[in-house]
Design an enzyme around this catalytic site. Structure first.
Site, PDB file in Angstrom:
ATOM      1  N   GLY A  47       0.840  -1.206   0.000  1.00 60.04           N
ATOM      2  CA  GLY A  47       0.000   0.000   0.000  1.00 60.04           C
ATOM      3  C   GLY A  47       0.865   1.242   0.000  1.00 60.04           C
ATOM      4  CB  ALA A  51      -1.039   4.381   6.211  1.00 56.50           C
ATOM      5  NE  ARG A 337     -18.734  13.568   8.080  1.00 54.81           N
ATOM      6  CZ  ARG A 337     -17.488  13.301   7.727  1.00 54.81           C
ATOM      7  NH1 ARG A 337     -17.002  12.094   7.890  1.00 54.81           N
ATOM      8  NH2 ARG A 337     -16.721  14.223   7.208  1.00 54.81           N
ATOM      9  NE  ARG A 442     -12.692   8.862   8.758  1.00 56.54           N
ATOM     10  CZ  ARG A 442     -12.731   9.965   8.018  1.00 56.54           C
ATOM     11  NH1 ARG A 442     -12.033  11.033   8.376  1.00 56.54           N
ATOM     12  NH2 ARG A 442     -13.465  10.022   6.926  1.00 56.54           N
TER      13      ARG A 442
HETATM   14  C1  FAD Z   1     -14.072  10.899  -0.874  1.00 54.70           C
HETATM   15  C2  FAD Z   1     -13.313  10.802   0.421  1.00 54.70           C
HETATM   16  C3  FAD Z   1     -12.963  11.960   1.113  1.00 54.70           C
HETATM   17  C4  FAD Z   1     -12.242  11.879   2.297  1.00 54.70           C
HETATM   18  N1  FAD Z   1     -11.910  13.038   2.930  1.00 54.70           N
HETATM   19  C5  FAD Z   1     -11.183  12.977   4.081  1.00 54.70           C
HETATM   20  C6  FAD Z   1     -10.782  14.170   4.750  1.00 54.70           C
HETATM   21  O1  FAD Z   1     -11.095  15.277   4.320  1.00 54.70           O
HETATM   22  N2  FAD Z   1     -10.039  14.070   5.860  1.00 54.70           N
HETATM   23  C7  FAD Z   1      -9.664  12.863   6.367  1.00 54.70           C
HETATM   24  O2  FAD Z   1      -8.961  12.847   7.366  1.00 54.70           O
HETATM   25  N3  FAD Z   1     -10.019  11.711   5.753  1.00 54.70           N
HETATM   26  C8  FAD Z   1     -10.770  11.729   4.631  1.00 54.70           C
HETATM   27  N4  FAD Z   1     -11.135  10.560   4.006  1.00 54.70           N
HETATM   28  C9  FAD Z   1     -10.633   9.279   4.521  1.00 54.70           C
HETATM   29  C10 FAD Z   1      -9.180   9.045   4.117  1.00 54.70           C
HETATM   30  O3  FAD Z   1      -8.950   9.550   2.827  1.00 54.70           O
HETATM   31  C11 FAD Z   1      -8.741   7.592   4.091  1.00 54.70           C
HETATM   32  O4  FAD Z   1      -9.187   6.958   5.220  1.00 54.70           O
HETATM   33  C12 FAD Z   1      -7.231   7.461   4.068  1.00 54.70           C
HETATM   34  O5  FAD Z   1      -6.703   8.199   3.020  1.00 54.70           O
HETATM   35  C13 FAD Z   1      -6.766   6.021   3.963  1.00 54.70           C
HETATM   36  O6  FAD Z   1      -5.361   5.983   3.736  1.00 54.70           O
HETATM   37  P1  FAD Z   1      -4.555   4.641   3.725  1.00 54.70           P
HETATM   38  O7  FAD Z   1      -3.142   4.997   3.532  1.00 54.70           O
HETATM   39  O8  FAD Z   1      -4.875   3.857   4.908  1.00 54.70           O
HETATM   40  O9  FAD Z   1      -5.095   3.795   2.498  1.00 54.70           O
HETATM   41  P2  FAD Z   1      -5.302   4.146   0.952  1.00 54.70           P
HETATM   42  O10 FAD Z   1      -4.971   5.507   0.632  1.00 54.70           O
HETATM   43  O11 FAD Z   1      -6.641   3.633   0.610  1.00 54.70           O
HETATM   44  O12 FAD Z   1      -4.220   3.275   0.234  1.00 54.70           O
HETATM   45  C14 FAD Z   1      -4.348   1.907   0.031  1.00 54.70           C
HETATM   46  C15 FAD Z   1      -3.138   1.417  -0.707  1.00 54.70           C
HETATM   47  O13 FAD Z   1      -3.088   0.025  -0.641  1.00 54.70           O
HETATM   48  C16 FAD Z   1      -2.913  -0.513  -1.915  1.00 54.70           C
HETATM   49  N5  FAD Z   1      -3.596  -1.791  -1.924  1.00 54.70           N
HETATM   50  C17 FAD Z   1      -4.850  -2.066  -1.518  1.00 54.70           C
HETATM   51  N6  FAD Z   1      -5.083  -3.369  -1.651  1.00 54.70           N
HETATM   52  C18 FAD Z   1      -3.977  -3.924  -2.127  1.00 54.70           C
HETATM   53  C19 FAD Z   1      -3.612  -5.246  -2.477  1.00 54.70           C
HETATM   54  N7  FAD Z   1      -4.437  -6.273  -2.303  1.00 54.70           N
HETATM   55  N8  FAD Z   1      -2.364  -5.452  -2.976  1.00 54.70           N
HETATM   56  C20 FAD Z   1      -1.510  -4.422  -3.141  1.00 54.70           C
HETATM   57  N9  FAD Z   1      -1.803  -3.166  -2.816  1.00 54.70           N
HETATM   58  C21 FAD Z   1      -3.027  -2.928  -2.319  1.00 54.70           C
HETATM   59  C22 FAD Z   1      -3.431   0.483  -2.867  1.00 54.70           C
HETATM   60  O14 FAD Z   1      -2.759   0.348  -4.089  1.00 54.70           O
HETATM   61  C23 FAD Z   1      -3.091   1.772  -2.171  1.00 54.70           C
HETATM   62  O15 FAD Z   1      -1.781   2.137  -2.505  1.00 54.70           O
HETATM   63  C24 FAD Z   1     -11.869  10.625   2.821  1.00 54.70           C
HETATM   64  C25 FAD Z   1     -12.225   9.471   2.136  1.00 54.70           C
HETATM   65  C26 FAD Z   1     -12.972   9.535   0.961  1.00 54.70           C
HETATM   66  C27 FAD Z   1     -13.392   8.271   0.296  1.00 54.70           C
END
Ligand code: FAD
Ligand code: HEM
Ligand code: HEM
Ligand code: SF4
Ligand code: F3S
Ligand code: FES
Lengths: 640, 211, 245
Positions: A47, A51, A337, A442
């Site tokens: 990922g 994060a 919400r 959240r």
């Molecule tokens: C429309 C929208 C608006 C939002 N706005 C806000 C906001 O204003 N403020 C806030 O704090 N939060 C917001 N959120 C929530 C927040 O964006 C997410 O919770 C957060 O970005 C998640 O980050 P992450 O690094 O955990 O995962 P992600 O950014 O989802 O990254 C997942 C990664 O894992 C990889 N991956 C997934 N599955 C696999 C697999 N099987 N094999 C290999 N790679 C894989 C993907 O390629 C990607 O790189 C919002 C969410 C949405 C949907």
């Protein structure tokens, strides 16, 4: 589905003592790896969102050999890119009384007392460093004329602590992490594997020692071994098919890890966002979020009469029901919400919804335009109106917007301890993929904070501590072969069914079922129905799905089918978790458990715990982690 | 590209002003032509300035063409498979897409032009005549097609410059923000003026205003 | 609505590819372009054909994953719109729509409409960052940034890395993409120390990837879904000339 109760979880590894000192204590007690040894240690990070991207970059910089994976064609496209609103941090730059303690307090309360105090306090502490880090990387946060950072208030907080970059905060923060990651790739410390999907974890000698991935371009199944594995694969909101998540978001990575022994925490906690553009037809592939800020000036209403299909302009004032203003006179259109979402669902269930399928309510700006003038409204919301018009083809200046709630975020995820380590030693889980810091609900602008806190600051320390306990010896080839066998078996099975329905059509049906029975409002009856229906549908899927082509080369239909298969299993656990938690809390609303005003009614005596589910061949095993509140007193949320 | 282009533009400005002397009469123009050849004498050998200009010009044209060819070859390499659909310009229209063949037409014109007015090979008056007579003879009404050719070629030059001018500023990084529109308009006005200035001579001769 | 689609089909990098014609019926004007392709693909799968491969993820115009040349225009003729945000109501019933992948040597076709844009990542690797180890950053308010600079940097930073600029440029140049990053980081005081080395190495990498040179035709900015301005290219040229001195 039957489940058994297992041993409770007693130790989460959080240090003892005053809450402000715990993270410092942990950092000090963490063992260090000497630089010469770091180069010999490999860490896999799956990922590249906020994060994973920040974690891989930081670990690379520290000198570890990092292997990073994502399914997109570039790490920059992870779903974090879509976050709009902002990121919280207890900087108190406004001098409006914010503090680490207050952010901690708001987050624990916002999570409806289902999050861990120690973790949340650490999150609030680290939030300050995130902003410093991001600014130094060149993230162009909004600034004021004096050249200093601007902030705004967001989601129920009384202080202005949300840093933002227009409506593209997630994009800018992710590009910061991505650029740091690319810098490490150039430096040779991170080996990047794009268009690779993780399909299993290799567990050997009781520790996570690698992953099995599929090269999505060549179709090849590859094994990558390491000394520790980090999952940062995001949330699983797409189990509902329609959500605000990117199309590729999936549960496969964490579900496979769950099957290999990692407990799954609070799978039923889902956040529904009230202001999304409604579904326009059966072909709809995803939902688009409209900023919550629209509720500041828009008035929400539906026709008074059932099945009233006149154009909104033809419905006279006294035949409209401004239901939020009616039911919640104090908060009106600005209720939180979950309340706004449920109220919309209720009026639509009564048959008073508007638009295609009756699944929508009006968000009307006529009054605001009359009061402020069109220009002022345009200035404030112009870009959102444009986005709305682009998608719906309707002009929100002359015709009220239609909105409907949509699945947005999953608070549940793999269970981790204070070190972000799952129940499989050496398997760490960060970002939305873990269950950690948000409890049952959240707050806006805190997911970005959590992802970056985990990746930049917490994980690099705790992974080091784990690795210092090594070396862990050779990986048993039999364990690798077994995992590869599983992966190939699943792919082979999917390709060989050759039935009459596409994976997408099953996904759509599963999603609808989940939305109806395990969505905004859950009842014992609906959940039991879901638990009956899901296995039937899964059975049908495995006997009737049609996946074209073969496993060689790019096969997007195969990718999708694999994800849908895992969603079936996860959906079942979600419903089970929702069924067993007979209380309402945060994003989990059990109709049986509500106050007289229709608000979530917690049952702290029986449910003040994290539900950590262990995968078992005879059905899931529930381990409870008791939640203790020493610093914030548990209380009922109220919005009247 | 920008540097050589800019040199060519400078020459054009000088050349246009020089040409304008034609309106001051035969002596003035011929004297100017003479001066061009004798300036600096006796300290410098005859035709120093002219030769220098010629060398610099030739170098500029060659380098400019070389740069254009290199760019075109890189472009061809960067897109080995063409689009099946004819691409619709989404930008400032077709002018920007005439740079390459437009440039070639301009050079062809210059060749003709040199044969005509410098070497007199294709000029009725021949090489022996004074420059003034060559010009006047060249653009007689009976030779309207020469005038027409000049007009067409000059319009081409104008289009080339219309884009080329602001493009040179862009390439040298001298544009930004609000200046952009100003510069773009400036380029258009400048090219138009330059071309009108040039056109004045052949047209004046053709319609008989200058004899 | 009913449409005739002419879609580029190519099995892999080794295949030479061809246009294939499909009829799609019952297209709703409210569908997005990608949803229309989803419908086609569902049908192709059930008919035992290979569905059309195309990239997409967020479907809301921000991840930069989607992108195809529609009727000769990158991301279609709607201004400032990604393919995923393009809706069918902008097409006429009975129309013929041609769909091709981005075409550029540094973006080899992976399959059908999917291309490999790894060259963009390598350009960023060459210097599209500010070197700052985690945990070593000074307080965010220690360096104020003029609002104008911050805003201009932001404008440049909105690039989503989709590659439409390359697809549209008659020279196949990646100047707009590269310049956007150079401008974003260069305008901020934080990016100052590496400004010279950044522009030189990023431009060199861009050339090494085989992109064409820029002749300021401006097609890139016209199709850019984020409306990145040509100013960034001027800025890149200026920085480059200064740094290369
Ligand atoms: C429309 C929208 C608006 C939002 N706005 C806000 C906001 O204003 N403020 C806030 O704090 N939060 C917001 N959120 C929530 C927040 O964006 C997410 O919770 C957060 O970005 C998640 O980050 P992450 O690094 O955990 O995962 P992600 O950014 O989802 O990254 C997942 C990664 O894992 C990889 N991956 C997934 N599955 C696999 C697999 N099987 N094999 C290999 N790679 C894989 C993907 O390629 C990607 O790189 C919002 C969410 C949405 C949907
Ligand atoms: C074979 C003949 C020619 C060809 C193929 C040609 C081609 C081109 C091309 C492709 C450009 C765009 C390059 C860019 O914008 O960077 C250009 C720019 C330019 N050309 Fe020409 N040209 C030719 C002759 C001329 C002549 C004779 C003049 C002057 C009278 C001239 C003046 C300019 C100027 C000023 C520019 C702008 C430079 C820049 O943008 O960097 N060109 N030319
Ligand atoms: C209609 C307008 C023009 C007229 C009347 C004109 C006239 C002349 C004349 C009379 C000469 C010969 C001068 C001499 O031998 O002393 C000359 C030379 C020349 N002209 Fe023009 N010209 C015109 C337009 C142009 C244009 C548009 C270009 C270039 C794009 C051009 C390029 C040249 C060159 C390169 C020379 C040779 C200069 C030298 O030998 O140093 N002319 N022109
Ligand atoms: S500059 Fe525009 S067109 Fe080019 S990659 Fe960035 S967003 Fe896409
Ligand atoms: S279209 Fe190409 S030529 Fe330059 S201005 Fe844009 S990169
Ligand atoms: S799919 Fe993300 S920009 Fe189009």
């Amino acid at each position: 589905m039957k489940y058994t109760i297992g041993e409770p979880i007693r130790d989460t590894k959080a240090p003892e003592g005053p809450i402000e000192d715990r993270w410092d204590k942990r950092r000090f007690s963490a063992k260090l790896v000497n630089p010469a040894n770091k180069r010999k240690l490999t860490v896999i990070v799956v990922g590249t969102g906020l994060a994973g991207g920040s974690a891989a970059a930081t670990l690379g910089e520290l000198g570890y050999q990092v292997k990073s994976f994502c399914y997109q064609d570039s790490p920059r496209r992870a779903h974090s890119i879509a976050a709009q609103g902002g990121i919280n941090a207890a900087k108190n730059y406004r001098g409006d009384g914010d503090s680490i303690y207050r952010l901690f307090y708001d987050t624990v309360k916002g999570g409806d007392f289902r999050a861990r105090e120690s973790n949340v306090y650490r999150l609030a502490q680290v939030s300050v460093n995130i902003i410093d880090q991001a600014v130094a990387q060149g993230v162009p946060f909004a600034r004021e004329y004096g050249g200093l950072l601007d902030t705004r208030s967001f989601g129920g907080a009384q202080v202005s602590r949300t840093f933002y970059a227009r409506g593209q905060t997630g994009q800018q923060l992710l590009l910061g992490a991505y650029q740091a990651l690319e810098r490490q790739i150039a430096a040779g410390t991170v080996e990047m594997h794009t268009r690779h999907e993780m399909l299993d974890v290799v567990v050997s000698g009781g520790r996570a020692r690698g992953v099995i991935v599929r090269d999505l371009v060549s179709g090849e199944i590859e094994t990558h071994l390491a000394d520790a594995v980090v999952l940062a694969t995001g949330g699983y909101g797409n189990v509902f098919f329609l959500s605000t998540n990117a199309k590729g978001c999936n549960t496969t990575a964490i579900w496979r890890a769950h099957r290999r022994g990692a407990y799954f925490g609070n799978p039923c906690y889902t956040q529904i966002h009230p202001t999304c553009i409604p579904v326009s037809g059966d072909y709809q592939s995803k939902l688009t979020l409209m900023s919550e800020s629209l509720r500041n000036d828009g008035r929400v209403w539906v026709p008074l009469r059932k099945g009233d299909d006149r154009a909104p302009g033809d419905i006279p004032e006294d035949e409209r029901d401004y239901y939020l203003e009616r039911i919640y006179p104090a908060f009106g259109n600005l209720v939180p919400r979950d309340i706004a979402s449920r109220a919309a669902k209720n009026v639509c269930d009564e048959g008073r919804g508007v638009g295609p399928g009756g699944l929508g309510v009006y968000l009307d700006f006529a009054d605001a335009i009359a009061r402020l003038g069109r220009e002022a409204v345009e200035k404030k919301y112009g870009n959102l109106f444009e986005m709305y018009e682009r998608i719906t083809g309707e002009d929100p200046y002359t015709r009220p917007m239609r909105i409907y709630p949509a699945v947005h975020y999953t608070m549940g995820g793999l269970w981790v301890d204070y070190d972000l380590q799952s129940t499989v030693p050496g398997l760490f889980v960060i970002g939305e993929a873990n269950f950690s810091d948000h409890g049952a609900n959240r707050l806006g602008a805190s997911a970005l904070m959590q992802g970056l806190a985990d990746g930049y600051f917490v994980l690099p320390t705790t992974v080091g501590d784990y690795l210092a306990g090594g070396p862990f010896g050779e990986v048993d080839q039999a364990d690798v072969d077994e995992a590869i066998g599983q992966v190939n078996g699943k792919i082979g099975r999917l390709l060989s069914v050759n039935g009459t329905r596409t994976a997408d059509s099953y996904h759509r049906e599963l999603g609808k079922l989940m939305w109806d029975y395990c969505g905004m409002e859950r009842t014992e009856e609906s959940l039991r129905k879901a638990l009956e229906r899901i296995p039937e549908l899964r059975e049908e899927f495995w006997n009737n799905v049609k996946v074209p082509g073969d496993g060689e080369g790019l096969n997007q239909a195969l990718e999708r089918a694999g994800r849908v298969a895992d969603f079936f299993d996860l959906a079942e656990l979600m419903c089970l978790d929702a069924l067993h938690r007979t209380e309402s809390c945060g994003g989990h609303f059990r109709a049986e458990s509500q106050t007289e005003d229709g608000e979530a009614l917690r049952d702290d005596e029986n449910f003040a715990y994290v539900a950590a589910w262990e995968y078992g061949p005879e059905g899931p095993v529930l381990h409870k982690e008791r939640l203790e509140y020493e610093y914030v007193k548990m209380s009922q949320r109220s919005y009247k | 590209m920008a540097v050589t282009g800019a040199m060519l533009v400078l020459f054009l400005i000088g050349h246009m002003i020089g040409n304008a002397k034609l309106f001051l009469g035969k002596e003035s123009f011929n004297a100017y032509a003479e001066w061009l050849r004798t300036v600096g004498e006796p300290a410098l050998p005859a035709r120093t300035l002219l030769t220098l200009t010629e060398i610099v010009l030739a170098a500029a044209v060659i380098l400019h063409m070389w740069a254009a060819v290199t760019l075109a070859r890189r472009a061809a390499k960067a897109r080995p498979v063409k689009y099946a659909t004819k691409k619709k310009s989404q930008a400032n229209g077709y002018v920007v897409h005439t740079m390459r063949y437009g440039g070639v037409i301009v050079v062809l014109f210059v060749v003709w032009h040199l044969l005509d007015l410098t070497f007199g090979v294709v000029n009725p008056e021949g090489f022996a005549a004074t420059p003034y007579d060559r010009v006047v003879a060249g653009f007689q009404p009976s030779r309207w097609w020469v005038t027409a050719f000049y007009v067409a070629a000059l319009v081409m030059v104008g289009l080339h410059l219309r884009h080329g001018l602001w493009s040179a500023f862009q390439t040298l990084g001298l544009v930004g923000g609000r200046n952009r529109r100003l510069l773009n308009a400036g380029a258009a006005v400048f090219s138009a003026l330059l071309i009108l200035g040039f056109l004045a001579v052949p047209i004046a001769v053709t319609i008989g205003a200058v004899k | 609505m009913n449409l005739t689609l002419k879609v580029w089909r190519q099995n892999g990098p080794a295949d030479s590819g061809r246009m294939v014609t499909y009829q799609v019926t019952d297209v709703s004007p409210d569908m997005s372009f990608l949803e229309m392709l989803d419908v086609l693909n569902e049908r192709l799968i059930l008919e035992g054909d290979d569905p059309v491969a195309f990239d997409h993820d967020c479907r809301e115009g921000i991840c930069g994953m989607c992108g195809m040349v529609i009727n000769g225009v990158a991301h279609g003729e709607q201004k400032a719109t990604t393919t995923c945000q393009l809706h069918m109501r902008h097409f006429e019933d009975g129309a013929t729509v041609t769909i091709e992948p981005w075409r550029a040597a540094p973006f080899p076709v992976v399959k059908d409409l999917v291309v490999d844009r790894g060259a963009f990542d390598r350009i960023i690797q060459a210097g599209g960052f500010i070197s700052v180890p985690a945990g070593s950053a000074p307080d965010a308010h220690s360096v104020p940034v003029k609002k104008d600079d911050a805003d201009a940097a932001f404008d440049a930073a909105t690039c989503i890395g989709c590659g439409a600029c390359v697809a549209a440029c008659p020279n196949g140049s990646a100047s707009l993409f590269t310049a956007a990053k150079i401008t974003h980081l260069g305008l901020l005081p934080q990016g100052g120390p590496e400004r010279d080395s950044r522009v030189v190495s990023m431009v060199e990498q861009m050339d090494a990837e085989g992109f064409g040179g820029c002749t300021n035709t401006g097609e890139c900015t016209a199709v850019c879904p984020k409306g990145i301005s040509l100013d960034v290219i001027a800025q890149m040229n200026r920085d480059y000339l200064k740094a290369a001195k």
